[in-house]
Every structure is written in structure tokens, then in C-alpha cells.
Motif scaffolding. Sequence first.
Motif, PDB file in Angstrom:
ATOM      1  N   PRO A   1      -5.459 -18.366  -3.133  1.00 12.07           N
ATOM      2  CA  PRO A   1      -5.428 -17.087  -3.538  1.00 12.07           C
ATOM      3  C   PRO A   1      -5.119 -16.237  -2.017  1.00 12.07           C
ATOM      4  O   PRO A   1      -4.412 -16.521  -0.962  1.00 12.07           O
ATOM      5  CB  PRO A   1      -6.850 -16.772  -2.635  1.00 12.07           C
ATOM      6  N   VAL A   2      -4.799 -15.258  -2.359  1.00  8.74           N
ATOM      7  CA  VAL A   2      -3.936 -14.059  -2.016  1.00  8.74           C
ATOM      8  C   VAL A   2      -5.239 -13.130  -1.675  1.00  8.74           C
ATOM      9  O   VAL A   2      -5.406 -12.491  -2.814  1.00  8.74           O
ATOM     10  CB  VAL A   2      -2.729 -12.873  -1.955  1.00  8.74           C
ATOM     11  N   LYS A   3      -5.117 -12.671  -0.261  1.00  7.15           N
ATOM     12  CA  LYS A   3      -6.198 -11.297   0.116  1.00  7.15           C
ATOM     13  C   LYS A   3      -5.640 -10.656   0.440  1.00  7.15           C
ATOM     14  O   LYS A   3      -5.223 -10.562   1.597  1.00  7.15           O
ATOM     15  CB  LYS A   3      -7.141 -11.616   1.219  1.00  7.15           C
ATOM     16  N   PHE A   4      -5.009  -9.091  -0.340  1.00  7.58           N
ATOM     17  CA  PHE A   4      -4.308  -8.259  -0.381  1.00  7.58           C
ATOM     18  C   PHE A   4      -5.401  -6.933   0.643  1.00  7.58           C
ATOM     19  O   PHE A   4      -6.547  -6.893  -0.180  1.00  7.58           O
ATOM     20  CB  PHE A   4      -3.816  -7.092  -1.553  1.00  7.58           C
ATOM     21  N   GLU A   5      -4.795  -6.100   1.892  1.00  2.00           N
ATOM     22  CA  GLU A   5      -5.721  -5.018   2.432  1.00  2.00           C
ATOM     23  C   GLU A   5      -4.297  -4.094   2.312  1.00  2.00           C
ATOM     24  O   GLU A   5      -2.956  -4.429   2.524  1.00  2.00           O
ATOM     25  CB  GLU A   5      -6.023  -5.965   3.825  1.00  2.00           C
ATOM     26  N   LEU A   6      -4.797  -3.027   1.697  1.00  2.22           N
ATOM     27  CA  LEU A   6      -4.148  -2.130   1.367  1.00  2.22           C
ATOM     28  C   LEU A   6      -4.747  -0.926   1.955  1.00  2.22           C
ATOM     29  O   LEU A   6      -6.156  -0.463   2.269  1.00  2.22           O
ATOM     30  CB  LEU A   6      -4.548  -1.806   0.287  1.00  2.22           C
ATOM     31  N   THR A   7      -3.455  -0.015   2.483  1.00  4.01           N
ATOM     32  CA  THR A   7      -3.821   1.410   3.305  1.00  4.01           C
ATOM     33  C   THR A   7      -2.958   2.286   2.665  1.00  4.01           C
ATOM     34  O   THR A   7      -1.728   2.203   1.423  1.00  4.01           O
ATOM     35  CB  THR A   7      -3.728   1.406   4.582  1.00  4.01           C
ATOM     36  N   SER A   8      -2.850   3.447   2.880  1.00  2.34           N
ATOM     37  CA  SER A   8      -1.643   4.634   2.259  1.00  2.34           C
ATOM     38  C   SER A   8      -0.791   5.137   3.835  1.00  2.34           C
ATOM     39  O   SER A   8      -2.314   5.596   4.628  1.00  2.34           O
ATOM     40  CB  SER A   8      -1.715   5.369   1.177  1.00  2.34           C
ATOM     41  N   ASP A   9       0.280   5.601   4.347  1.00  3.66           N
ATOM     42  CA  ASP A   9       0.924   6.481   4.884  1.00  3.66           C
ATOM     43  C   ASP A   9       1.410   7.722   4.261  1.00  3.66           C
ATOM     44  O   ASP A   9       2.153   8.206   4.843  1.00  3.66           O
ATOM     45  CB  ASP A   9       1.177   5.737   6.216  1.00  3.66           C
ATOM     46  N   ALA A  10       0.715   7.426   3.001  1.00  8.56           N
ATOM     47  CA  ALA A  10       1.405   8.769   2.404  1.00  8.56           C
ATOM     48  C   ALA A  10       0.630   8.759   1.227  1.00  8.56           C
ATOM     49  O   ALA A  10      -0.318   8.807   1.680  1.00  8.56           O
ATOM     50  CB  ALA A  10       2.648   8.486   2.106  1.00  8.56           C
ATOM     51  N   PRO A  11       0.665   9.965   0.436  1.00  9.15           N
ATOM     52  CA  PRO A  11      -0.252  10.583  -0.105  1.00  9.15           C
ATOM     53  C   PRO A  11      -0.842   8.872  -0.929  1.00  9.15           C
ATOM     54  O   PRO A  11      -0.422   7.942  -1.378  1.00  9.15           O
ATOM     55  CB  PRO A  11       0.252  10.940  -1.577  1.00  9.15           C
ATOM     56  N   MET A  12      -2.248   9.430  -1.763  1.00 12.67           N
ATOM     57  CA  MET A  12      -2.434   8.170  -2.027  1.00 12.67           C
ATOM     58  C   MET A  12      -1.567   7.909  -3.331  1.00 12.67           C
ATOM     59  O   MET A  12      -0.979   7.939  -3.813  1.00 12.67           O
ATOM     60  CB  MET A  12      -4.071   8.911  -2.591  1.00 12.67           C
ATOM     61  N   ASN A  13      -1.696   6.531  -3.560  1.00 18.06           N
ATOM     62  CA  ASN A  13      -1.379   5.512  -4.286  1.00 18.06           C
ATOM     63  C   ASN A  13      -1.913   4.217  -5.104  1.00 18.06           C
ATOM     64  O   ASN A  13      -3.074   4.402  -5.251  1.00 18.06           O
ATOM     65  CB  ASN A  13      -0.097   5.198  -3.825  1.00 18.06           C
ATOM     66  N   SER A  14      -1.588   3.560  -6.147  1.00 22.45           N
ATOM     67  CA  SER A  14      -2.012   2.376  -6.724  1.00 22.45           C
ATOM     68  C   SER A  14      -1.011   1.698  -6.990  1.00 22.45           C
ATOM     69  O   SER A  14       0.169   1.635  -7.211  1.00 22.45           O
ATOM     70  CB  SER A  14      -3.191   3.143  -7.601  1.00 22.45           C
TER      71      SER A  14
END
Length: 320
Positions: free
Chosen positions: A163-176
Motif C-alpha cells: 500500500p502507498v499513502k500519497f499525501e498531496l498538496t500544491s505550491d501552485a494553482p490547484m491541480n488534480s
Amino acid sequence: MIQKWLKWLKVLPAAIFAVMTLAGCENYVVLQPKGPVAKTEYDLIVFTSLVCLGIILVVFALLFYIIWRYRDKPDNKAPYQPEWDDNKTLEIVWWSIPIVICLILGYSTAKTTYALAKGTGLHDSNKQAVTIQATSLDWKWLFTYPDDKVASVNEVVIPAGVPVKFELTSDAPMNSFWVPSLGGQIYTMPGMSMGLYLKADKPGVYYGSGANFSGEGFAHMKFKVIAKPENEYKQWVAQVKKSSPALTEKGYETLSKPGLTDKAFYSSYPNGLFEKIVKKNGGDFYKMHHMDTYKTHPDFGKDSEKDENGGSEMNMDMSH
């Protein structure tokens, strides 16, 4: 009227055949799951589609029946009832059916969504989930590995069968963030840390992409997800540590500026980089609801305590 409907019915088989034939021209990775998360979502799509198909078939069957059964005929002896306006029994039936359908679809979707958000069903062994932090930039992806202290750009390597737990954020405009073969997409937003569990059943190379318009170079925000056997994954980490340069604070400042870049690997990165990015954009990494697991981690709160005492604040001017 009947002849017109019969004409369309003759064309329908040809139209269905054309759609099925053309469908084979594209590789629909969404419908080819390569992991348990994607398989669960695929099953939900199939279930929902079958329910909707059943509704369509019943509605069209009733339509044709009503047209045929209640057509006007010369010997029509139906009573004329100008004052008739409703039938409570029928109204209860035709309002109850869509309500029940919505409840079924809503329950199955909510149950599946919450289970996947918690990683339910992925921890079927003693293998600990690998944490990878993904940050969307203009216009590239930065991946940091807090467990292994390495980083990469536009390519992420994961252990297969783990299992891989991705933690996601952005340092730019919102993305997906989207890896269609392994699971659904989730947004990356400045000041927020989102969570996504994925798992690859077998080694392979999977397509990943930013799925949200984010400016001039958004079409180039693609990345590879390479799933390796666990022993090869550990070898890859060791190789990156040995042969790749370090990502410095200044290097990150340059990387975060708008522009395109090729894939890159780093043997290390500034401590607390991901957390700093979240805080920099107004978020509080340790208060995110999906980060509850950190409260049980032996190192939870140490960085924040040091920051309050002024001991480990990372001097990074990441404004751009």
C-alpha cells in the motif's frame, strides 16, 4: 408513429455495433484496473452503470407499452373523466422508486469512498504502507519520500504489492493527481494536505497526470508511476542516494518557478519541505483530518515543538 419507431429500432443494432467496434480503438485505462483501489472503483462503476441501464430499459419498456396499450382506436370505450387529476397509489409508487434507487446508489458510493479513503482492504498483510508526498508545481510534480529521504520530479517509484499513502498538496494553482490504472483522482490545493491510498498489484509502468487546468503548461504535467518488486525498490532508493544530487533550498526555489522540466532524482531534500509548503500557503499540516495517523507516530509533534522553540525552523524563502 409505430412505423417511425420501427425504423429507429432497425438502426439501433448497427449503432450499438459501431460504438462497440470504435471502443476497441482506445486503451481505456480507467476500465483496466491494475490494483485493488482501481478494481473497487471499477466494480462501483459497473454496478452503477447496470443500475442505470436497468432504469433505462424499464422506462423504455413502459414507454413502448403505454404507447401501444393506450393508443387511440376506433372502438375505444374508455370513460371520459375530465375531473380526474391524481392517483395517490401511483404517485407513491413513482416517487418511491427513484428515492430507493438514489438511496442504493448513494449508500454504495459513500461506503466505497470512505473505505478507500481509509485504505480499508489494502492492509491485508504485515506490509507497512509507504508514504510518498506529492506536490504539484507549475508545471511539474515533486515527489518526496519521508521514509527514505529521497525525492524525484515527474517520476515516482513505488513497491509493487505494498500500500502507498500519497499525501498531496500544491505550491501552485490547484491541480488534480490521477493515476487511472491504480485509482481515482484527488485534488491538490495550496494550504491543504490531501490523502490518497493506492496499490499496484504487479510491477509495471503506469500513466499519471495532472487532471485539472492549471495554466500554460498544464498539458505537460504527466508523470510515470513505476512499480518495482520490493527488493528492486530498495535498490532504487540506494542508487538514488548514491548517485543523485541533493535538492537544496535554493534548488527548490528554482524548481518551483513556472516552467517545464524533465524527470530528476535527488538523494536528499530539506527537512520538513512538504510541511513547510503546506504552512506557507496558510495550512496546518498537523491539524489535517486525514493526518490522524501521525498522532500515533513516535516523531509526531517534534518538528512543531522545535519550531515553537525556534530550534528547527527551516529558513526557506519560497516566495515566487
